[in-house]
Motif scaffolding. Structure first.
Motif, PDB file in Angstrom:
ATOM      1  N   SER A  70       0.831  -1.258   0.063  1.00 35.21           N
ATOM      2  CA  SER A  70      -0.112   0.031  -0.008  1.00 35.21           C
ATOM      3  C   SER A  70       0.720   1.239  -0.028  1.00 35.21           C
ATOM      4  CB  SER A  70      -0.813  -0.059   1.079  1.00 35.21           C
ATOM      5  OG  SER A  70      -1.712   1.238   1.035  1.00 35.21           O
ATOM      6  N   ARG A  71       0.517   2.199  -0.703  1.00 41.50           N
ATOM      7  CA  ARG A  71       1.091   3.554  -0.745  1.00 41.50           C
ATOM      8  C   ARG A  71       0.636   4.461   0.053  1.00 41.50           C
ATOM      9  NH1 ARG A  71       1.845   0.959  -5.461  1.00 41.50           N
ATOM     10  NH2 ARG A  71       3.907   1.340  -6.580  1.00 41.50           N
ATOM     11  N   CYS A  72      -0.358   4.150   0.800  1.00 44.74           N
ATOM     12  CA  CYS A  72      -0.939   5.005   2.022  1.00 44.74           C
ATOM     13  C   CYS A  72      -0.377   4.789   3.313  1.00 44.74           C
ATOM     14  CB  CYS A  72      -2.559   4.983   1.859  1.00 44.74           C
ATOM     15  SG  CYS A  72      -3.299   5.199   0.247  1.00 44.74           S
ATOM     16  N   VAL A  73      -0.315   5.724   4.040  1.00 43.86           N
ATOM     17  CA  VAL A  73       0.223   5.612   5.460  1.00 43.86           C
ATOM     18  C   VAL A  73      -0.816   5.992   6.430  1.00 43.86           C
ATOM     19  CG1 VAL A  73       2.614   5.792   4.827  1.00 43.86           C
ATOM     20  CG2 VAL A  73       1.500   7.844   5.279  1.00 43.86           C
ATOM     21  N   GLY A  74      -0.869   5.593   7.711  1.00 45.56           N
ATOM     22  CA  GLY A  74      -1.316   6.052   8.843  1.00 45.56           C
ATOM     23  C   GLY A  74      -2.964   6.028   8.850  1.00 45.56           C
ATOM     24  N   LEU A  75      -3.508   6.376   9.813  1.00 45.42           N
ATOM     25  CA  LEU A  75      -4.861   6.482  10.068  1.00 45.42           C
ATOM     26  C   LEU A  75      -4.995   8.016  10.492  1.00 45.42           C
ATOM     27  CD1 LEU A  75      -7.705   5.455   9.791  1.00 45.42           C
ATOM     28  CD2 LEU A  75      -7.491   4.266  12.017  1.00 45.42           C
ATOM     29  N   PHE A  76      -5.851   8.755   9.877  1.00 52.47           N
ATOM     30  CA  PHE A  76      -5.679  10.140  10.271  1.00 52.47           C
ATOM     31  C   PHE A  76      -7.464  10.553  10.327  1.00 52.47           C
ATOM     32  CE2 PHE A  76      -1.884   9.695   7.917  1.00 52.47           C
ATOM     33  CZ  PHE A  76      -1.174  10.387   8.644  1.00 52.47           C
ATOM     34  N   ASN A  92      -3.770   9.830  14.555  1.00 50.71           N
ATOM     35  CA  ASN A  92      -4.130   9.156  15.598  1.00 50.71           C
ATOM     36  C   ASN A  92      -3.024   8.625  16.407  1.00 50.71           C
ATOM     37  OD1 ASN A  92      -7.054   9.100  15.291  1.00 50.71           O
ATOM     38  ND2 ASN A  92      -6.984   7.076  14.561  1.00 50.71           N
ATOM     39  N   LYS A  93      -1.903   8.233  15.867  1.00 50.79           N
ATOM     40  CA  LYS A  93      -0.706   7.871  16.780  1.00 50.79           C
ATOM     41  C   LYS A  93      -0.048   9.025  17.516  1.00 50.79           C
ATOM     42  CE  LYS A  93       0.530   4.120  13.875  1.00 50.79           C
ATOM     43  NZ  LYS A  93       1.240   3.417  13.001  1.00 50.79           N
ATOM     44  N   THR A  94       0.376  10.091  16.941  1.00 49.90           N
ATOM     45  CA  THR A  94       0.994  11.262  17.388  1.00 49.90           C
ATOM     46  C   THR A  94       0.435  12.419  17.750  1.00 49.90           C
ATOM     47  OG1 THR A  94       1.633  12.274  15.225  1.00 49.90           O
ATOM     48  CG2 THR A  94       3.122  10.674  15.936  1.00 49.90           C
ATOM     49  N   GLY A  95      -0.932  12.533  17.256  1.00 49.06           N
ATOM     50  CA  GLY A  95      -1.866  13.538  17.654  1.00 49.06           C
ATOM     51  C   GLY A  95      -1.437  14.919  16.876  1.00 49.06           C
ATOM     52  N   LYS A  96      -0.419  14.824  16.117  1.00 49.49           N
ATOM     53  CA  LYS A  96       0.017  16.025  15.262  1.00 49.49           C
ATOM     54  C   LYS A  96      -1.009  16.479  14.419  1.00 49.49           C
ATOM     55  CE  LYS A  96       4.933  15.538  15.166  1.00 49.49           C
ATOM     56  NZ  LYS A  96       6.162  15.234  14.542  1.00 49.49           N
ATOM     57  N   VAL A  97      -1.304  17.895  14.118  1.00 52.15           N
ATOM     58  CA  VAL A  97      -2.360  18.470  13.378  1.00 52.15           C
ATOM     59  C   VAL A  97      -1.447  19.211  12.136  1.00 52.15           C
ATOM     60  CG1 VAL A  97      -4.278  20.107  13.005  1.00 52.15           C
ATOM     61  CG2 VAL A  97      -3.984  18.510  15.234  1.00 52.15           C
ATOM     62  N   PHE A  98      -1.950  18.919  10.893  1.00 47.90           N
ATOM     63  CA  PHE A  98      -1.250  19.369   9.646  1.00 47.90           C
ATOM     64  C   PHE A  98      -2.048  19.592   8.479  1.00 47.90           C
ATOM     65  CE2 PHE A  98       0.043  15.172  10.152  1.00 47.90           C
ATOM     66  CZ  PHE A  98       0.141  14.499   8.975  1.00 47.90           C
ATOM     67  N   LYS A  99      -1.865  20.397   7.655  1.00 49.61           N
ATOM     68  CA  LYS A  99      -2.817  20.475   6.391  1.00 49.61           C
ATOM     69  C   LYS A  99      -2.149  19.509   5.052  1.00 49.61           C
ATOM     70  CE  LYS A  99      -4.304  25.055   7.417  1.00 49.61           C
ATOM     71  NZ  LYS A  99      -4.165  26.482   7.038  1.00 49.61           N
TER      72      LYS A  99
END
Length: 129
Positions: A70-76, A92-99
């Motif tokens: 899969s070329r997709c990462v993480g669950l956001f 979900n893992k780190t709690g970082k917010v980005f655009k």
């Protein structure tokens, strides 16, 4: 023919050639507009909602990546939707917010919920021996 007549004739030929080029340019522009409209008609627009789970496409160039990986990462989770396709997501893992650009996101579909079902035994029927 005199040299003046040859010059006038040559100018007319050049003018005809320019007209042919302009017609070809206009017809190719019309063709491109029609094909773009046809293509855009069948595109599905994905709209994201706040609280929706998404996957992020990993756009980094990787050598020998693997055909079936899969070329997709993480669950956001989508926290905000901006105009012009920008989406704000939270990890979900780190709690970082980005655009990110909305084109880099895929909707995350959770699997079917398992329900309690009676399982029939897989014994051989009496009539088969």
């Amino acid at each position: 023919m005199k040299s003046d007549e040859v010059g006038v004739h040559r100018k007319l030929e050049i003018q005809e050639l320019k007209e042919i080029i302009n017609e070809a340019f206009e017809s190719s522009h019309i063709y491109k507009d029609k094909t773009k409209a046809f293509h855009d008609k069948y595109l599905s627009r994905i709209t994201f909602e706040i609280g929706q789970k998404v996957l992020l496409y990993d756009s980094r160039l990787k050598w020998f990546f693997g055909k079936l990986r899969s070329r997709c990462v993480g669950l956001f989770i989508v926290t905000n939707v901006f105009d012009r396709g920008a989406i704000e997501i939270k990890s979900n893992k780190t709690g970082k917010v980005f655009k990110v650009n909305g084109h880099r996101l895929k909707v995350f579909y959770e699997g079917f919920q398992e329900k309690d079902m009676e399982v029939d035994s897989l014994e051989r029927p009496d009539y088969i021996e």
